[in-house]
Design a protein around this motif. Structure first.
Motif, mmCIF file in Angstrom:
data_model
loop_
_atom_site.group_PDB
_atom_site.id
_atom_site.type_symbol
_atom_site.label_atom_id
_atom_site.label_comp_id
_atom_site.label_asym_id
_atom_site.label_seq_id
_atom_site.Cartn_x
_atom_site.Cartn_y
_atom_site.Cartn_z
ATOM 1 N N LEU A 1 -8.349 9.431 3.600
ATOM 2 C CA LEU A 1 -6.451 9.688 3.564
ATOM 3 C C LEU A 1 -6.558 11.040 4.404
ATOM 4 O O LEU A 1 -5.037 11.159 4.275
ATOM 5 C CB LEU A 1 -6.414 8.620 2.924
ATOM 6 N N GLY A 2 -6.878 11.714 3.954
ATOM 7 C CA GLY A 2 -6.582 13.094 4.253
ATOM 8 C C GLY A 2 -5.946 12.985 2.685
ATOM 9 O O GLY A 2 -5.711 12.242 1.227
ATOM 10 N N LYS A 3 -5.833 14.648 1.798
ATOM 11 C CA LYS A 3 -4.506 14.414 0.248
ATOM 12 C C LYS A 3 -3.821 14.432 0.691
ATOM 13 O O LYS A 3 -2.873 14.002 1.553
ATOM 14 C CB LYS A 3 -4.884 16.295 0.271
ATOM 15 N N PHE A 4 -2.945 13.834 -0.391
ATOM 16 C CA PHE A 4 -1.788 13.754 -0.666
ATOM 17 C C PHE A 4 -0.427 14.417 -0.293
ATOM 18 O O PHE A 4 -0.996 15.616 -1.165
ATOM 19 C CB PHE A 4 -1.361 13.025 -2.297
ATOM 20 N N VAL A 5 0.411 14.377 0.210
ATOM 21 C CA VAL A 5 1.396 15.289 1.372
ATOM 22 C C VAL A 5 2.728 14.034 1.089
ATOM 23 O O VAL A 5 2.918 13.126 1.739
ATOM 24 C CB VAL A 5 0.957 15.552 2.182
ATOM 25 N N PRO A 6 3.670 14.441 -0.361
ATOM 26 C CA PRO A 6 4.884 13.977 -0.921
ATOM 27 C C PRO A 6 5.837 14.063 0.927
ATOM 28 O O PRO A 6 6.288 15.035 0.790
ATOM 29 C CB PRO A 6 5.116 14.688 -1.568
ATOM 30 N N GLU A 7 6.849 12.831 1.011
ATOM 31 C CA GLU A 7 7.773 13.176 1.637
ATOM 32 C C GLU A 7 9.306 13.490 1.157
ATOM 33 O O GLU A 7 9.163 13.159 -0.122
ATOM 34 C CB GLU A 7 8.445 11.991 2.370
ATOM 35 N N GLU A 8 9.087 14.605 0.829
ATOM 36 C CA GLU A 8 10.560 16.022 0.286
ATOM 37 C C GLU A 8 11.561 15.202 -0.143
ATOM 38 O O GLU A 8 12.589 14.907 -0.889
ATOM 39 C CB GLU A 8 10.457 17.069 0.601
ATOM 40 N N GLN A 9 11.665 14.524 1.330
ATOM 41 C CA GLN A 9 13.478 14.030 1.040
ATOM 42 C C GLN A 9 12.759 12.363 2.348
ATOM 43 O O GLN A 9 13.575 12.153 3.045
ATOM 44 C CB GLN A 9 13.908 14.847 2.400
ATOM 45 N N PRO A 10 12.567 11.381 0.814
ATOM 46 C CA PRO A 10 13.258 10.014 1.221
ATOM 47 C C PRO A 10 14.085 9.556 1.068
ATOM 48 O O PRO A 10 15.157 9.667 0.933
ATOM 49 C CB PRO A 10 11.687 9.920 0.014
ATOM 50 N N THR A 11 14.336 8.570 1.860
ATOM 51 C CA THR A 11 14.703 7.894 2.342
ATOM 52 C C THR A 11 15.092 6.766 2.078
ATOM 53 O O THR A 11 13.820 6.607 1.781
ATOM 54 C CB THR A 11 15.343 7.259 3.743
ATOM 55 N N SER A 12 16.089 5.295 1.930
ATOM 56 C CA SER A 12 15.527 3.744 1.698
ATOM 57 C C SER A 12 15.141 3.691 2.044
ATOM 58 O O SER A 12 13.909 2.657 1.326
ATOM 59 C CB SER A 12 16.975 3.275 1.591
ATOM 60 N N GLU A 13 14.531 3.438 3.414
ATOM 61 C CA GLU A 13 13.579 2.914 4.211
ATOM 62 C C GLU A 13 12.702 3.653 3.911
ATOM 63 O O GLU A 13 11.524 2.619 3.365
ATOM 64 C CB GLU A 13 13.868 2.932 5.986
ATOM 65 N N HIS A 14 11.500 4.337 4.016
ATOM 66 C CA HIS A 14 10.877 5.195 2.893
ATOM 67 C C HIS A 14 11.021 4.798 1.637
ATOM 68 O O HIS A 14 9.386 4.112 1.386
ATOM 69 C CB HIS A 14 10.699 6.666 2.669
ATOM 70 N N ARG A 15 10.744 4.468 0.877
ATOM 71 C CA ARG A 15 11.234 3.607 -0.953
ATOM 72 C C ARG A 15 10.506 2.323 -0.696
ATOM 73 O O ARG A 15 9.533 1.714 -0.991
ATOM 74 C CB ARG A 15 12.580 3.956 -1.824
#
Length: 175
Positions: free
Chosen positions: A8-22
């Protein structure tokens, strides 16, 4: 980058997550037990003992590792929610994978453990407020992280290992 190690590739975080991301990450976490069970359900004992890549863990070790990792993650989350920026313990996963319980325990034990643990974990995650997702702990390997980042990493980690098994099945023509 070796696609067998990181399909899947290396982990890259979403730095500005929204409630939809969560919501999406929590739903991923809710579905992991089912996805894992479907991924390994038709594998025989010889296939379970096949490494997903040369020098890598076998499928059985990956399943047991997921159970151990999930238990550790759950404790880290609970500590971050009840203590101020705790230092999270680590474990020597490569050595744990060599212990007798990884060799001698049927994967069903870990599949059941993952199902039960995820049931509780998802209830906990769904109850958290946006402010609670900003609570932190410090990982010896990844440094200080918020529960937002930890939630994404946790969801990615399981999908990553399931993808390793799926990739092995595809290369070997198993189904």
């Amino acid at each position: 980058m070796d696609s067998r190690s990181y399909p899947l590739g290396k982990f890259v975080p979403e730095e500005q997550p929204t409630s939809e991301h969560r919501k999406r990450w929590i739903e991923d976490i809710a579905q992991i037990p089912r996805m894992l069970r479907l991924t390994v359900q038709n594998l025989n004992s010889g296939q379970l003992l096949t490494p997903y890549r040369p020098g890598g863990w076998n499928v059985q070790q990956v399943v047991h590792h997921l159970a151990d990792n999930d238990m550790n993650a759950y404790i880290r989350f609970k500590r971050a929610l009840t203590e101020e920026a705790p230092f999270a313990g680590t474990y020597r996963e490569e050595l744990w994978a060599e212990l007798s319980d990884y060799q001698d325990t049927p994967i069903e034990a870990s599949l059941l453990l993952i199902e039960s643990l995820h049931q509780r974990f998802v209830v906990l995650l769904r109850s958290l407020s946006p402010d609670q997702f900003q609570r932190t702990f410090t990982s010896p390997t990844h440094g200080r992280m918020t529960l937002d980042i930890a939630t994404q990493r946790y969801a990615w980690h399981a999908r990553h290992h399931i993808a390793q098994i799926d990739s092995l099945k595809e290369r070997m023509g198993w189904e």
